[in-house]
Design a protein around this motif. Structure first.
Motif: not given
Lengths: 115, 115
Positions: A14-33, A79-88
Motif C-alpha cells: 500500500t502507499r507509503g510502505q517500504h519494499v525490498t526486492l532481491r536478486c541473485s546473479p548468475i554464478s561468476g557475475h560481478k555486476s548487477v543492474s 521507501n514511501a511507495l507511490l501508486l506510480g511505483d507499480s511496475a515490473l
C-alpha cells in the motif's frame, strides 16, 4: 547453470510502505543492474552495481536505493511507495560492468503492485 | 546521451511472411546496439548485438539486424515469421561512454503473427 533469480515473484503493497526486492546473479557475475518496467513501456535503468560499488544511477528519486553484497547478490529498496511505483522490476547480471562486449542476462522480474 | 526510438508500436504479420521492426538511435559515442525479446510472463532474452564489428549481425531464431551509422538505424528483420515469434521486442542502446554502462530501451514493438 541457474540463471538470474529474483524474489519475490509478486507482491502487493500500500502507499507509503517500504519494499525490498532481491536478486541473485548468475554464478561468476560481478555486476548487477536494476530496471523498472512500467506496463506498456520499455525498462528504465535504475542502478548498476559492480564489485559492491554503485557504478551508475538513473533518474529516480532518493526513495530508491540499492546495495550489493559480498556474494554479489543485490537488494533494491523503495521507501514511501507511490501508486506510480507499480511496475515490473528487472534485475540483470553480467560478468563486468561494461556493456560493449558483455551481455546482460535478465531475471524474470518482480511484479510490484501498489494500492 | 543515448536514446532509442522504435518506429512501430505494433506490427502484425502472417505466418511465413517477412518481419521488419524499425529502430533509430541517438548516441554521443560509439554505441553498442541490441535487440531483446520479451515473451509474456518471461524474462528478456537477447536476440542479437552489434558491438563495432560486422555491421550485419545475425542472431538467434533466424533474426538479423543491420547497423547503419549514416542513418542511425538498427532495424531487425526475419525472412519468415513463425507463430512463436509473437512477443514484445525492444531495441536497446549503450553509449559506451566512460563510466556509463547503462542500457537504454525503446518503448517496444508488439509483434502478432496471424495463422
Amino acid at each position: 547453470d541457474a540463471g538470474v533469480t529474483q524474489s519475490p515473484t509478486h507482491l502487493i503493497k500500500t502507499r507509503g510502505q517500504h519494499v525490498t526486492l532481491r536478486c541473485s546473479p548468475i554464478s561468476g557475475h560481478k555486476s548487477v543492474s536494476w530496471y523498472q518496467q512500467v506496463l506498456g513501456q520499455g525498462p528504465q535503468f535504475i542502478f548498476q552495481y559492480y564489485e559492491k560499488e554503485e557504478r551508475g544511477r538513473g533518474n529516480f528519486p532518493d526513495r530508491f536505493s540499492a546495495r550489493q553484497f559480498p556474494n554479489y547478490s543485490s537488494e533494491l529498496n523503495v521507501n514511501a511507495l507511490l501508486l506510480g511505483d507499480s511496475a515490473l522490476y528487472l534485475c540483470a547480471s553480467s560478468l563486468v560492468a561494461q556493456t560493449r562486449y558483455n551481455e546482460q542476462f535478465f531475471g524474470p522480474g518482480t511484479r510490484l503492485t501498489v494500492l | 546521451a543515448q536514446s532509442v526510438t522504435q518506429l512501430d508500436s505494433h506490427v502484425s504479420v502472417s505466418e511465413g511472411t517477412p518481419v521488419l521492426l524499425r529502430c533509430n538511435y541517438s548516441s554521443s559515442y560509439s554505441p553498442s546496439l541490441f535487440w531483446y525479446v520479451q515473451h509474456p510472463n518471461k524474462g528478456l532474452q537477447l536476440l542479437l548485438k552489434y558491438t563495432s564489428a560486422a555491421t550485419l549481425v545475425k542472431g538467434i531464431n533466424g533474426f538479423e539486424a543491420e547497423f547503419k551509422k549514416s542513418e542511425t538505424s538498427f532495424h531487425l528483420t526475419k525472412p519468415s515469421a513463425h507463430m512463436s515469434d509473437a512477443a514484445e521486442y525492444f531495441c536497446v542502446v549503450s553509449d559506451n561512454a566512460p563510466n556509463d554502462y547503462k542500457l537504454s530501451f525503446g518503448a517496444g514493438t508488439t509483434v502478432t503473427v496471424r495463422a
